[in-house]
Design an enzyme around this catalytic site. Structure first.
Site, PDB file in Angstrom:
ATOM      1  N   LEU A 186     -16.096   3.439   1.665  1.00 22.59           N
ATOM      2  CA  LEU A 186     -17.302   2.935   1.344  1.00 22.59           C
ATOM      3  C   LEU A 186     -17.871   1.626   1.506  1.00 22.59           C
ATOM      4  O   LEU A 186     -18.861   0.591   1.669  1.00 22.59           O
ATOM      5  CB  LEU A 186     -17.911   3.556  -0.303  1.00 22.59           C
ATOM      6  CG  LEU A 186     -18.500   4.594   0.241  1.00 22.59           C
ATOM      7  CD1 LEU A 186     -17.681   5.608   0.689  1.00 22.59           C
ATOM      8  CD2 LEU A 186     -19.179   5.378  -1.005  1.00 22.59           C
TER       9      LEU A 186
ATOM     10  N   SER B 158     -28.799  -5.970   2.099  1.00 21.83           N
ATOM     11  CA  SER B 158     -30.096  -5.830   1.996  1.00 21.83           C
ATOM     12  C   SER B 158     -31.455  -6.288   2.772  1.00 21.83           C
ATOM     13  O   SER B 158     -32.255  -5.596   4.097  1.00 21.83           O
ATOM     14  CB  SER B 158     -30.074  -4.530   1.142  1.00 21.83           C
ATOM     15  OG  SER B 158     -29.503  -3.757   0.902  1.00 21.83           O
TER      16      SER B 158
ATOM     17  N   LYS C 264     -28.734   2.272 -11.079  1.00 27.45           N
ATOM     18  CA  LYS C 264     -29.595   3.600 -10.612  1.00 27.45           C
ATOM     19  C   LYS C 264     -29.116   5.101 -11.565  1.00 27.45           C
ATOM     20  O   LYS C 264     -30.140   5.418 -11.339  1.00 27.45           O
ATOM     21  CB  LYS C 264     -27.846   4.138  -9.647  1.00 27.45           C
ATOM     22  CG  LYS C 264     -28.338   3.310  -8.375  1.00 27.45           C
ATOM     23  CD  LYS C 264     -26.852   3.146  -7.186  1.00 27.45           C
ATOM     24  CE  LYS C 264     -26.891   3.234  -6.089  1.00 27.45           C
ATOM     25  NZ  LYS C 264     -25.483   2.891  -5.209  1.00 27.45           N
TER      26      LYS C 264
ATOM     27  N   ASP D  58     -28.114   7.203  -0.839  1.00 27.40           N
ATOM     28  CA  ASP D  58     -26.909   7.603  -0.404  1.00 27.40           C
ATOM     29  C   ASP D  58     -26.592   8.149   0.066  1.00 27.40           C
ATOM     30  O   ASP D  58     -25.298   8.794   1.258  1.00 27.40           O
ATOM     31  CB  ASP D  58     -26.226   6.956  -1.978  1.00 27.40           C
ATOM     32  CG  ASP D  58     -26.096   5.930  -2.033  1.00 27.40           C
ATOM     33  OD1 ASP D  58     -26.880   5.066  -1.074  1.00 27.40           O
ATOM     34  OD2 ASP D  58     -26.143   5.363  -3.539  1.00 27.40           O
TER      35      ASP D  58
ATOM     36  N   ASN E  10     -31.077   6.028  -6.289  1.00 24.73           N
ATOM     37  CA  ASN E  10     -31.647   4.270  -5.348  1.00 24.73           C
ATOM     38  C   ASN E  10     -32.544   4.132  -4.794  1.00 24.73           C
ATOM     39  O   ASN E  10     -32.849   2.501  -4.224  1.00 24.73           O
ATOM     40  CB  ASN E  10     -30.317   4.314  -4.377  1.00 24.73           C
ATOM     41  CG  ASN E  10     -30.623   5.073  -2.877  1.00 24.73           C
ATOM     42  OD1 ASN E  10     -30.851   5.936  -2.982  1.00 24.73           O
ATOM     43  ND2 ASN E  10     -29.614   4.477  -1.468  1.00 24.73           N
TER      44      ASN E  10
HETATM   45  P1  NAP Z   1     -19.132   2.785  -9.989  1.00 30.86           P
HETATM   46  O1  NAP Z   1     -20.105   3.872 -10.144  1.00 30.86           O
HETATM   47  O2  NAP Z   1     -18.206   1.493 -10.893  1.00 30.86           O
HETATM   48  O3  NAP Z   1     -17.415   3.626  -9.793  1.00 30.86           O
HETATM   49  C1  NAP Z   1     -16.133   3.056  -9.636  1.00 30.86           C
HETATM   50  C2  NAP Z   1     -15.595   4.218  -9.493  1.00 30.86           C
HETATM   51  O4  NAP Z   1     -13.802   3.753  -9.490  1.00 30.86           O
HETATM   52  C3  NAP Z   1     -14.876   4.416 -11.016  1.00 30.86           C
HETATM   53  O5  NAP Z   1     -14.866   5.852 -10.858  1.00 30.86           O
HETATM   54  C4  NAP Z   1     -13.965   3.820 -10.987  1.00 30.86           C
HETATM   55  O6  NAP Z   1     -12.932   4.185 -12.260  1.00 30.86           O
HETATM   56  C5  NAP Z   1     -12.790   3.437 -10.684  1.00 30.86           C
HETATM   57  N1  NAP Z   1     -12.104   2.596 -10.386  1.00 30.86           N
HETATM   58  C6  NAP Z   1     -12.593   1.106 -10.048  1.00 30.86           C
HETATM   59  N2  NAP Z   1     -11.501  -0.043 -10.317  1.00 30.86           N
HETATM   60  C7  NAP Z   1     -10.402   0.473  -9.691  1.00 30.86           C
HETATM   61  C8  NAP Z   1      -9.224   0.808  -9.833  1.00 30.86           C
HETATM   62  N3  NAP Z   1      -8.493  -0.559 -10.310  1.00 30.86           N
HETATM   63  N4  NAP Z   1      -8.020   1.348  -9.523  1.00 30.86           N
HETATM   64  C9  NAP Z   1      -8.747   3.162  -9.931  1.00 30.86           C
HETATM   65  N5  NAP Z   1     -10.131   3.389 -10.006  1.00 30.86           N
HETATM   66  C10 NAP Z   1     -11.192   2.701 -10.244  1.00 30.86           C
HETATM   67  O7  NAP Z   1     -19.583   2.414  -9.121  1.00 30.86           O
HETATM   68  P2  NAP Z   1     -19.781   3.116  -6.629  1.00 30.86           P
HETATM   69  O8  NAP Z   1     -21.302   2.458  -6.949  1.00 30.86           O
HETATM   70  O9  NAP Z   1     -18.991   4.535  -7.028  1.00 30.86           O
HETATM   71  O10 NAP Z   1     -19.419   2.011  -5.791  1.00 30.86           O
HETATM   72  C11 NAP Z   1     -18.305   2.135  -6.031  1.00 30.86           C
HETATM   73  C12 NAP Z   1     -17.617   1.429  -4.401  1.00 30.86           C
HETATM   74  O11 NAP Z   1     -18.280   1.614  -3.431  1.00 30.86           O
HETATM   75  C13 NAP Z   1     -18.304  -0.241  -4.154  1.00 30.86           C
HETATM   76  O12 NAP Z   1     -17.572  -0.901  -3.656  1.00 30.86           O
HETATM   77  C14 NAP Z   1     -19.800  -0.140  -3.595  1.00 30.86           C
HETATM   78  O13 NAP Z   1     -20.145  -1.704  -2.574  1.00 30.86           O
HETATM   79  C15 NAP Z   1     -19.698   0.872  -2.499  1.00 30.86           C
HETATM   80  N6  NAP Z   1     -20.535   1.381  -2.240  1.00 30.86           N
HETATM   81  C16 NAP Z   1     -20.962   1.507  -0.508  1.00 30.86           C
HETATM   82  C17 NAP Z   1     -22.304   1.767  -0.046  1.00 30.86           C
HETATM   83  C18 NAP Z   1     -22.481   2.195   1.703  1.00 30.86           C
HETATM   84  O14 NAP Z   1     -23.510   1.986   1.385  1.00 30.86           O
HETATM   85  N7  NAP Z   1     -21.250   1.533   1.880  1.00 30.86           N
HETATM   86  C19 NAP Z   1     -23.393   2.706  -1.831  1.00 30.86           C
HETATM   87  C20 NAP Z   1     -23.093   2.428  -2.431  1.00 30.86           C
HETATM   88  C21 NAP Z   1     -21.537   2.067  -2.984  1.00 30.86           C
HETATM   89  P3  NAP Z   1     -13.801   3.379 -13.774  1.00 30.86           P
HETATM   90  O15 NAP Z   1     -14.588   4.882 -14.227  1.00 30.86           O
HETATM   91  O16 NAP Z   1     -11.745   3.679 -14.957  1.00 30.86           O
HETATM   92  O17 NAP Z   1     -13.434   2.443 -14.105  1.00 30.86           O
END
Ligand code: NAP
Length: 296
Positions: free
Chosen positions: A242, A20, A74, A110, A95
């Site tokens: 993502l 960022s 968030k 987002d 965000n």
């Molecule tokens: P989050 O709120 O922590 O959610 C993660 C999700 O993935 C939850 O459902 C979690 O389940 C699941 N998960 C985690 N480890 C897992 C595994 N080993 N096997 C299966 N499911 C698993 O995170 P988030 O904010 O949604 O972010 C997720 C990803 O998106 C990250 O890599 C982040 O960097 C990326 N992202 C990218 C952008 C972009 O602008 N490109 C924006 C936002 C996020 P549990 O709750 O059971 O752990």
């Protein structure tokens, strides 16, 4: 009143890998605006409570002009805000923070960020999307897809978490709890929940888009993939991961090797950042300049 110098930043934890600052410094430079964008690590709660409140106070008092918020805050910021923009209210996460008319506002870029990049990569695409994960970014992605007429299947390792994104009866009508505003025209958005495991995924027909909204495959574990080893991807489906570190995840590589198109999350990151910058400064950002800055 427009500040002569924009003090911007990001709160979250950890922040070392964040792109960022590079994006926003470029946006400031190419917009001809003075200012800076700094990283403000704020530990998870309860340890980070005081630091979080301090940052929001700085925003209210005007020593900061805009903040981005990332994992794990968030949702933690919501009780401290005076107002939520509709997108942030719908997914229960903010965000982007700023002060407008003396009120501390939370928005969520987002959602339009994901949509803008999806439309850039796959113009006019529609059909059924399979979203892997049911956390914060999955909620934004599901909301964005529903708004644009996609059918959505959410796959998570905990079925109850996937089910929390399902339609629920509201005032005698049935529509997704997260999708306030979606379906106001009487159309009923279609969302299903399944377990993130081979036998359940194999039973989902006609998928044209797979979105990875889990962190599986992100650095420092680039060897992992959220898609089961022993299962082929849905025929003809595009894959949108993502994750943007690494730029090509294992899931993307699996997809490309099997002849699918696959995209990383860098475009979404750039779009959500540009939209945050526009909320703070009122200046529309030259996307090409940002792409150039992060590619060099
Ligand atoms: P989050 O709120 O922590 O959610 C993660 C999700 O993935 C939850 O459902 C979690 O389940 C699941 N998960 C985690 N480890 C897992 C595994 N080993 N096997 C299966 N499911 C698993 O995170 P988030 O904010 O949604 O972010 C997720 C990803 O998106 C990250 O890599 C982040 O960097 C990326 N992202 C990218 C952008 C972009 O602008 N490109 C924006 C936002 C996020 P549990 O709750 O059971 O752990």
């Amino acid at each position: 009143m427009t500040p002569s110098r924009f003090n911007l930043g990001l709160i979250g934890y950890p922040l070392e890998r964040s792109l960022s600052p590079q994006i926003h410094q470029a946006a400031l430079r190419f917009s001809g605006l003075q200012g800076e964008y700094r990283l403000y690590p704020v530990a998870p709660l309860p340890e980070g409570q005081e630091a979080l409140e301090h940052m929001l106070k700085r925003l209210r008092q005007g020593s900061l002009h805009g903040l981005n918020v990332t994992i794990p805050h968030k949702q933690n910021v919501l009780p401290h805000l005076d107002e939520l923009a509709p997108a942030a209210r719908s997914v229960g996460a903010a965000n982007t923070l700023y002060v407008q008319n003396g009120r501390l506002v939370g928005d969520n870029t987002d959602i339009p960020g994901f949509l803008a990049d999806l439309q850039r990569q796959l113009p006019g695409a529609s059909g059924k999307a399979l979203v892997l994960g049911a956390g914060g970014s999955a909620r934004a992605v599901v909301y964005a897809l529903l708004q644009t007429g996609w059918q959505v299947v959410v796959a998570a390792r905990r079925l109850e978490q996937a089910a929390s994104l399902l339609p629920s009866p509201v005032g005698g009508r049935t529509r997704p709890e997260l999708a306030e505003g979606v379906g106001d025209d009487g159309y009923l958005p279609s969302v299903q929940a399944v377990l993130l495991e081979a036998s359940s995924l194999a039973g989902v027909p006609d998928v044209s888009l797979v979105v990875n909204a889990t962190p599986v495959g992100m650095l420092p574990q680039p060897g992992a993939s959220p898609w089961p080893e022993d299962l082929a991807l849905p025929p003809g489906a595009a894959v949108y991961d993502l994750i943007y570190k690494p730029l090509e995840t294992r899931l993307m590589r699996q997809a490309r090797q099997a002849g699918h198109v696959a995209f990383n999350g860098l475009g979404m990151l750039v779009e959500q950042a540009a939209l945050s910058f526009e909320r703070w400064t009122g200046v529309s950002v030259n996307r090409a300049a940002i792409w150039e800055a992060i590619s060099s």
